[in-house]
Design an enzyme around this catalytic site. Structure first.
Site, PDB file in Angstrom:
ATOM      1  N   SER A 130       0.847  -1.198   0.000  1.00 21.97           N
ATOM      2  CA  SER A 130       0.000   0.000   0.000  1.00 21.97           C
ATOM      3  C   SER A 130       0.878   1.243   0.000  1.00 21.97           C
ATOM      4  O   SER A 130       2.059   1.177   0.365  1.00 21.97           O
ATOM      5  CB  SER A 130      -0.844  -0.027   1.283  1.00 21.97           C
ATOM      6  OG  SER A 130      -1.415   1.221   1.552  1.00 21.97           O
ATOM      7  N   TYR A 143      -2.854  -0.344  10.303  1.00 24.47           N
ATOM      8  CA  TYR A 143      -2.806  -0.978   8.973  1.00 24.47           C
ATOM      9  C   TYR A 143      -1.502  -0.577   8.281  1.00 24.47           C
ATOM     10  O   TYR A 143      -0.793  -1.410   7.727  1.00 24.47           O
ATOM     11  CB  TYR A 143      -4.018  -0.525   8.165  1.00 24.47           C
ATOM     12  CG  TYR A 143      -4.030  -0.904   6.685  1.00 24.47           C
ATOM     13  CD1 TYR A 143      -4.415  -2.178   6.279  1.00 24.47           C
ATOM     14  CD2 TYR A 143      -3.686   0.034   5.695  1.00 24.47           C
ATOM     15  CE1 TYR A 143      -4.444  -2.514   4.923  1.00 24.47           C
ATOM     16  CE2 TYR A 143      -3.717  -0.295   4.353  1.00 24.47           C
ATOM     17  CZ  TYR A 143      -4.102  -1.571   3.972  1.00 24.47           C
ATOM     18  OH  TYR A 143      -4.135  -1.904   2.631  1.00 24.47           O
TER      19      TYR A 143
END
Ligand SMILES: NC(=O)c1ccc[n+]([C@@H]2O[C@H](COP(=O)([O-])OP(=O)(O)OC[C@H]3O[C@@H](n4cnc5c(N)ncnc54)[C@H](OP(=O)(O)O)[C@@H]3O)[C@@H](O)[C@H]2O)c1
Length: 245
Positions: A130, A143
């Site tokens: 990500s 996260y």
């Protein structure tokens, strides 16, 4: 690496990006695509062979590596996002679940499949990461920590598997239009175009995919992150705090 004729396994293949990856691999002529999912009955993509797998279950990961001994391309796509802050979260539960899935689950898959890939000529591993591998956003802080750990593991696995000729690809992206980002009101890439970028990188032997403008900007800005990346993030977070009850 050639996708045509390869045998691939995609985790989290029942929906979202995993389903799009599996579809694109079939479209590009993979000989077999295993669609791994916690609920294999939900893997309905034509041409994809469903297989039950929770990547946080090491016993099952080992069984699947034994069962799918023909795999030459492993796509570690499965992941969770709990939208959890570091300090304000009520407990460590979300942070642990993200780390358990996004980091330890991915690591466990890499370890189990490394000898399988070696036996099949080296092959490739794709780890779905990500833009938050590169910086912290308080809205999804834990996260981001799990994806930063995933970035580190991807670089390390690449070094350790170089001798067996395994291509190890890190894919970093901003928002993708799947259930995971359903709450987000911001530009999103389609899962289809993301899957195309991933397959292009596999075929070109690229070690990194920076999928969109935001991700490319963030990575390029890392040497000046406290000037270029964090001030607007701080401003947004402070405004959100002021607006909250
Ligand atoms: N969407 C975004 O904006 C975005 C951006 C950058 C990176 N990513 C990454 O892209 C990947 C795919 O996400 P997505 O957008 O397609 O999200 P999604 O629609 O929420 O799908 C997540 C997938 O991961 C699976 N999964 C979760 N925990 C698992 C476990 N323990 N074992 C096996 N499978 C598990 C889910 O299975 P179930 O159906 O059983 O829950 C589902 O198939 C993730 O790694 C995510 O972090 C997403």
């Amino acid at each position: 690496m050639k996708i045509e004729g390869a045998v691939a396994l995609v985790t989290g293949a029942d929906r979202g990006l995993g389903q799009a990856d599996a579809r694109e691999l079939v479209r590009r002529g993979a000989a077999k695509v295993y669609g791994a999912a916690r609920h294999p009955g939900q893997v309905t993509e034509p041409g994809v062979t469903p297989i039950g797998l929770d990547i946080t279950d090491p016993g099952r990961v080992a069984q699947v590596a034994e069962q799918c001994a023909d795999v030459s391309l492993l796509v570690n796509n499965a992941g969770v996002l709990k939208y959890s802050t570091f300090i304000g979260a009520p407990s460590l539960d979300a942070a642990r679940q993200e780390m358990e899935t996004n980091y330890f689950g991915t690591l466990s898959m890499c370890r189990a499949f490394a000898p399988v890939l070696a036996a099949n000529g080296g092959g490739a591993i794709v780890n779905m990461l990500s833009v938050t591998s590169f910086y912290t956003n308080p809205f999804d802080a834990s996260y981001g920590a799990s994806k930063a750990a995933g970035w580190s593991l991807t670089n390390g696995v690449r070094l350790e598997l170089h001798h067996q000729g395994t291509l190890v690809i890190a894919v970093h992206a901003g928002f993708i239009d799947t259930e995971m980002a359903a709450l987000v009101d911001a530009p999103k890439i389609s899962p289809q175009s993301m899957a195309q970028q991933i397959c292009d990188a596999i075929e070109a032997g690229q070690v990194e995919v920076l999928a969109d403008e935001r991700t490319r900007f963030v990575k390029a800005s890392l040497p000046r992150d406290h000037e270029l990346i964090y001030p607007p993030v701080q401003e947004f977070w402070d405004a959100a705090l002021k607006g909250s009850p």
